[in-house]
Motif scaffolding. Structure first.
Motif, PDB file in Angstrom:
ATOM      1  N   ALA A  94       0.851  -1.041   0.088  1.00 36.09           N
ATOM      2  CA  ALA A  94      -0.201   0.208   0.018  1.00 36.09           C
ATOM      3  C   ALA A  94       0.830   1.197   0.292  1.00 36.09           C
ATOM      4  N   ASP A  95       1.184   2.456  -0.874  1.00 35.98           N
ATOM      5  CA  ASP A  95       1.349   3.408  -1.029  1.00 35.98           C
ATOM      6  C   ASP A  95       3.267   2.901  -0.979  1.00 35.98           C
ATOM      7  N   TYR A  96       3.904   3.697   0.182  1.00 40.48           N
ATOM      8  CA  TYR A  96       5.445   2.418   0.133  1.00 40.48           C
ATOM      9  C   TYR A  96       5.608   2.117   1.526  1.00 40.48           C
ATOM     10  N   LEU A  97       4.295   1.159   1.666  1.00 41.74           N
ATOM     11  CA  LEU A  97       4.704   0.264   2.463  1.00 41.74           C
ATOM     12  C   LEU A  97       4.203  -1.209   1.858  1.00 41.74           C
ATOM     13  N   GLN A  98       5.046  -2.565   2.774  1.00 42.87           N
ATOM     14  CA  GLN A  98       4.753  -3.584   2.065  1.00 42.87           C
ATOM     15  C   GLN A  98       4.660  -4.754   2.735  1.00 42.87           C
ATOM     16  N   PHE A  99       3.797  -5.611   3.225  1.00 40.11           N
ATOM     17  CA  PHE A  99       3.269  -6.029   4.239  1.00 40.11           C
ATOM     18  C   PHE A  99       4.059  -7.991   3.657  1.00 40.11           C
ATOM     19  N   TYR A 100       4.446  -8.720   4.497  1.00 44.58           N
ATOM     20  CA  TYR A 100       4.175 -10.490   3.567  1.00 44.58           C
ATOM     21  C   TYR A 100       3.450 -10.736   5.291  1.00 44.58           C
ATOM     22  N   ILE A 101       2.707 -11.625   5.034  1.00 42.07           N
ATOM     23  CA  ILE A 101       1.826 -12.200   5.728  1.00 42.07           C
ATOM     24  C   ILE A 101       2.585 -13.054   5.913  1.00 42.07           C
ATOM     25  N   LYS A 102       2.357 -13.448   7.889  1.00 44.31           N
ATOM     26  CA  LYS A 102       3.315 -14.807   7.717  1.00 44.31           C
ATOM     27  C   LYS A 102       2.498 -16.025   8.646  1.00 44.31           C
ATOM     28  N   LYS A 103       2.592 -16.823   8.571  1.00 40.48           N
ATOM     29  CA  LYS A 103       1.958 -18.646   8.753  1.00 40.48           C
ATOM     30  C   LYS A 103       0.980 -17.878   9.873  1.00 40.48           C
ATOM     31  N   ASP A 104       0.871 -16.866  11.237  1.00 41.83           N
ATOM     32  CA  ASP A 104       0.026 -17.623  12.249  1.00 41.83           C
ATOM     33  C   ASP A 104      -0.513 -16.042  12.478  1.00 41.83           C
ATOM     34  N   GLN A 105      -0.322 -14.870  11.202  1.00 42.75           N
ATOM     35  CA  GLN A 105      -0.978 -13.617  11.414  1.00 42.75           C
ATOM     36  C   GLN A 105      -2.335 -13.608  10.336  1.00 42.75           C
ATOM     37  N   GLU A 106      -3.401 -12.982  11.324  1.00 43.93           N
ATOM     38  CA  GLU A 106      -5.125 -12.761  10.399  1.00 43.93           C
ATOM     39  C   GLU A 106      -5.113 -11.610  10.269  1.00 43.93           C
ATOM     40  N   GLU A 107      -4.781 -10.650  10.002  1.00 45.33           N
ATOM     41  CA  GLU A 107      -5.255  -9.187  10.115  1.00 45.33           C
ATOM     42  C   GLU A 107      -3.818  -8.602  10.148  1.00 45.33           C
ATOM     43  N   ILE A 108      -3.887  -7.249   9.345  1.00 46.12           N
ATOM     44  CA  ILE A 108      -2.803  -6.395   9.005  1.00 46.12           C
ATOM     45  C   ILE A 108      -3.432  -4.677   9.177  1.00 46.12           C
ATOM     46  N   VAL A 109      -3.421  -3.753   9.435  1.00 36.71           N
ATOM     47  CA  VAL A 109      -3.459  -2.810  10.012  1.00 36.71           C
ATOM     48  C   VAL A 109      -2.584  -1.899   9.337  1.00 36.71           C
ATOM     49  N   THR A 110      -3.102  -1.053   7.863  1.00 37.49           N
ATOM     50  CA  THR A 110      -2.573   0.157   7.431  1.00 37.49           C
ATOM     51  C   THR A 110      -3.658   1.234   7.341  1.00 37.49           C
ATOM     52  N   LYS A 111      -3.129   2.762   7.333  1.00 34.06           N
ATOM     53  CA  LYS A 111      -3.733   3.823   7.794  1.00 34.06           C
ATOM     54  C   LYS A 111      -3.942   4.088   5.225  1.00 34.06           C
ATOM     55  N   PHE A 112      -4.700   5.251   6.346  1.00 32.87           N
ATOM     56  CA  PHE A 112      -5.359   5.847   4.720  1.00 32.87           C
ATOM     57  C   PHE A 112      -4.999   5.930   3.127  1.00 32.87           C
ATOM     58  N   VAL A 113      -4.435   5.328   2.561  1.00 30.62           N
ATOM     59  CA  VAL A 113      -3.549   5.267   1.248  1.00 30.62           C
ATOM     60  C   VAL A 113      -4.318   5.371  -0.140  1.00 30.62           C
ATOM     61  N   ASN A 114      -3.265   5.398  -1.317  1.00 32.63           N
ATOM     62  CA  ASN A 114      -4.186   6.337  -2.376  1.00 32.63           C
ATOM     63  C   ASN A 114      -4.171   4.560  -3.675  1.00 32.63           C
ATOM     64  N   TYR A 115      -3.850   3.513  -3.089  1.00 31.53           N
ATOM     65  CA  TYR A 115      -4.041   2.434  -3.779  1.00 31.53           C
ATOM     66  C   TYR A 115      -3.050   1.170  -3.266  1.00 31.53           C
ATOM     67  N   LEU A 116      -3.848  -0.208  -3.188  1.00 31.97           N
ATOM     68  CA  LEU A 116      -4.018  -0.897  -2.281  1.00 31.97           C
ATOM     69  C   LEU A 116      -3.501  -2.697  -3.469  1.00 31.97           C
ATOM     70  N   THR A 117      -1.865  -3.094  -3.375  1.00 30.05           N
ATOM     71  CA  THR A 117      -2.253  -4.287  -4.331  1.00 30.05           C
ATOM     72  C   THR A 117      -1.836  -5.914  -3.815  1.00 30.05           C
ATOM     73  N   VAL A 118      -2.386  -6.294  -4.329  1.00 34.71           N
ATOM     74  CA  VAL A 118      -2.751  -7.866  -2.481  1.00 34.71           C
ATOM     75  C   VAL A 118      -2.081  -8.881  -4.286  1.00 34.71           C
ATOM     76  N   THR A 119      -0.980  -9.361  -3.876  1.00 30.73           N
ATOM     77  CA  THR A 119      -0.466 -10.654  -4.445  1.00 30.73           C
ATOM     78  C   THR A 119      -0.817 -12.467  -3.963  1.00 30.73           C
ATOM     79  N   CYS A 120      -1.064 -12.970  -4.902  1.00 32.84           N
ATOM     80  CA  CYS A 120      -1.086 -14.297  -4.209  1.00 32.84           C
ATOM     81  C   CYS A 120       0.299 -15.184  -5.007  1.00 32.84           C
ATOM     82  N   SER A 121       0.425 -15.946  -4.464  1.00 30.06           N
ATOM     83  CA  SER A 121       2.119 -17.093  -5.258  1.00 30.06           C
ATOM     84  C   SER A 121       1.828 -18.430  -4.142  1.00 30.06           C
ATOM     85  N   ALA A 122       2.031 -19.600  -5.122  1.00 30.57           N
ATOM     86  CA  ALA A 122       2.136 -20.620  -4.927  1.00 30.57           C
ATOM     87  C   ALA A 122       3.559 -21.699  -5.557  1.00 30.57           C
TER      88      ALA A 122
END
Length: 682
Positions: A51-79
């Motif tokens: 989101a904007d200049y922030l990047q989050f990698y979702i850990k195995k035990d992580q269920e929620e992330i919080v970010t402030k109001f942003v201009n764009y949002l990108t979600v990437t899925c890989s396997a």
């Protein structure tokens, strides 16, 4: 031989068909069945959220992330296992883009204030991973005297009493935002179409929770603001800056150090009428006097080595306080034949000069002098309150300390800084980058280019420990000079004691790193070789025209095939004429996919780092019958077409051999018939 060739071809086709068949399994109803499921615990899909200049990698035990109001949002899925991926938002399938076979991406601009559940599903294994993304209003606090502390639950802001405060709340629409203080609404004003503002010129002492709410979704963000009393110290009517300031349990602690018998200092505590100077241990009020309605003052005479703690606190809310920690260090006198500077509670002198240290205390038995944290035993007693240490000639950087009752003072023996490992690299005559290492930490440096006794400053920076660098571009004024044969630089390095100048003269041509060879192309390909051509490099360096055809460049040629490491070819076979260079490359095996890499470097350049980046070209060598028959190359056909080509060539060769044998038999029969006919006539 023809029968053997046909039999070999039939066997290969059968094996290929069996391998393809093994990839698919079928149920009893003749429908294709998916591969067996793997353990999802070890093969969960991965999710990345940016989101904007922030990047989050979702850990195995992580269920929620919080970010402030942003201009764009990108979600990437890989396997890693499987390529059939699906991304859903709150159960609805999203329209994604494929980066490659195992990665999909979904993006949106101005996502608004929301809280959504994103799920990445691998349909091949039925494994999935979910994460809740909460986008909350952006809340910012501004103040001239502000400290920020983040804890597990809130972002805390410490503001000094008397400073103004501005709170900004941002979201998709300012009309749908609201601010509250401890649950009560706040009257705000519009800062922009997306931001509301609350300004307070002089807030009271308080601990308040400020909440920014999006009225459409009820999603909010909050901060904790502490407006606390503040302190400062003066000596001889001059404000003294603290040695350092830190926060402990959200309380500001300012630490001051003064030598024994230093001039008395005054401690000022600023706040409303209820503010007092207290002892942090028992909250007893210290001896002080009121300067005016908002300031009280206390005097410290520095007549005793030790520490003094004072807290500037509000009687109504003891949690609102700032603490002053005054440390009275031993009196330390330093003498030397060179100039001595007192910087940051430490003495700085020149390396190699005589050193004399005198340490004083009311009780001489308590004095200990250390060198590199080791006790100095042989000390001279001057009087009942002082000890002396003398070195006739001091070499090397050292730290000495005078230690009394767990309180110490320091003396640092320092040297003039120097520029070490100075080197420069010209990048294709477009710009030049010079780097060097400082000999000491916390220095300032400047780099000059000089010619005909004129100095041009290129860079001036401050740095500590790390490598220094300075880049000189052709577009600078004055610009990088690429038409001189020798470059002359002057480095000026300064620390607390002084500055040192060093000059460096560099052969210009020897530091040029050219670009990668351009225009690579294949001229011809055989089963075990290829002819590669490229455009010769041309540049003007130090007033000299340089071109490959004139022998100013060296080349390095490497090739790779069948997963091998790069193998270096005989680069002496490179020939250049006019504007074209050519390499007749001999390769070990036929029927292989090759990648050829070509580097270049000026002959006068010294160092492996001056080789250019490589340019590469890929191709597949042809297959001949003789080459396939060579078992040392481990030739493996990539496609059925190549197999057919191979066996066609083999059959043609066998046919040609049989035809030659038949012709030879016919010739022998003709010769025998002629001889018999001659004998018959006789």
């Amino acid at each position: 031989m023809r029968a053997v060739a046909k039999l070999t071809l039939a066997l290969y086709l059968c094996v290929e068909f069996a391998l393809r068949l093994s990839y698919c399994q079928y149920d009893e109803d003749n429908t294709e069945r998916k591969p067996d499921k793997v353990q999802c615990v070890e093969n969960l899909p991965e999710i990345y959220v940016s989101a904007d200049y922030l990047q989050f990698y979702i850990k195995k035990d992580q269920e929620e992330i919080v970010t402030k109001f942003v201009n764009y949002l990108t979600v990437t899925c890989s396997a890693v296992y499987g390529t059939n991926l699906v991304l859903t938002k709150d159960g609805d399938k999203l329209r994604t883009t494929n980066e490659d076979q195992s990665v999909i991406t979904w993006s949106t601009s101005k996502p608004g204030i929301l809280k959504s559940n994103y799920t990445c599903i691998n349909t091949e294994t039925d494994c999935k991973r979910s994460v809740i993304v909460a986008i909350i209003p952006a809340l910012q606090v501004l103040s001239p005297k502000l400290q920020t502390v983040d804890d597990k639950f809130h972002t805390n802001y410490n503001i000094q009493y008397g400073s103004s405060m501005t709170v900004l709340c941002s979201g998709p629409a300012a009309a749908r935002l609201a601010l509250t203080k401890d649950g009560d609404p706040i009257i705000t004003e519009y800062e922009s179409n997306t931001t509301i503002k609350w300004f307070v010129r002089k807030p009271d002492l308080q601990i308040s929770e400020i909440v920014c709410i999006d009225l459409d979704t009820a999603i909010n963000s909050s901060v904790l603001i502490r407006v606390e009393p503040f302190t400062y110290i003066t000596s001889q009517n001059e404000i003294i800056e603290p040695d350092f300031t830190n926060l402990e349990n959200h309380t500001r602690i300012q630490v001051y150090r003064f030598p024994y018998n230093h001039q008395p200092v005054e401690v000022f505590c600023c706040g409303p009428r209820t503010v007092r100077l207290l002892s942090p241990d028992d909250n007893k009020e210290l001896i002080s006097e009121s300067v005016n309605n908002t300031v009280v003052r206390a005097l410290i005479r520095n007549s005793k080595i030790g520490t003094t703690l004072m807290s500037c606190a509000d009687n109504k809310q003891f949690a609102l306080m700032s603490i002053v920690h005054v440390v009275v260090t031993p009196q330390m006198e330093v003498k030397s034949s060179s100039n001595i500077r007192y910087v940051g509670n430490r003495y700085v002198m020149r390396n190699g000069d005589p050193l004399e240290i005198i340490c004083s205390s009311p009780d001489i038995a308590q004095i200990t002098i250390y060198k590199k944290e080791q006790t100095i035993e042989k000390l001279q007693t001057i009087n009942g309150t002082s000890l002396r240490w003398f070195e006739r000639k001091k070499h090397g950087a050292e730290i000495y300390s005078c230690f009394i009752a767990e309180i110490e003072a320091y003396v640092t023996v320092d040297t003039l800084p120097e520029a070490m490992e100075f080197r420069c690299m010209s990048h294709n005559m477009e710009y030049i980058n010079c780097t060097w290492m400082p000999s000491t930490a916390n220095i300032q440096f400047a780099l000059y280019y000089f010619n005909n006794r004129e100095h041009t400053r290129l860079c001036k920076k401050s740095h500590a420990y790390h490598e220094m660098f300075c880049i000189w571009y052709s577009s600078d004024y004055p610009g990088y000079l690429n038409d001189v044969s020798e470059l002359s630089f002057l480095t000026q390095s300064c620390n607390n004691f002084g500055c040192s100048n060093q000059t460096f003269h560099i052969d210009h041509v020897s530091i040029v790193r050219p670009v990668a060879p351009q225009g690579l192309r294949i001229h011809s390909i055989t089963s075990r070789g290829a002819v590669i051509r490229w455009d010769s490099t041309y540049m003007i360096c130090a007033g000299k025209s340089l071109r490959s055809s004139k022998g100013d460049f060296l080349y390095k040629v490497e090739y790779l095939y069948s997963g091998t490491n790069p193998l270096e070819a005989n680069s002496s076979l490179v020939t250049c004429y006019l504007r074209v260079c050519e390499m007749k490359l001999t390769l070990p095996c036929a029927g292989q996919f090759y990648e050829v890499r070509i580097y270049q470097r000026l002959k006068r350049a010294v160092g492996e780092e001056l080789w250019s980046d490589f340019s590469s070209i890929s191709f597949h060598t042809v297959v001949d019958y003789e080459d396939v028959a060579d078992s040392t190359c481990n030739w493996e056909p990539r496609k059925t077409k190549e197999v057919m080509t191979y066996f066609t060539q083999m059959l043609r060769k066998e046919t040609r051999l049989e035809m030659q044998q038949i012709k030879e038999k016919i010739r022998m029969l003709k010769k025998k018939a002629t001889r018999l006919h001659t004998d018959f006539k006789r």
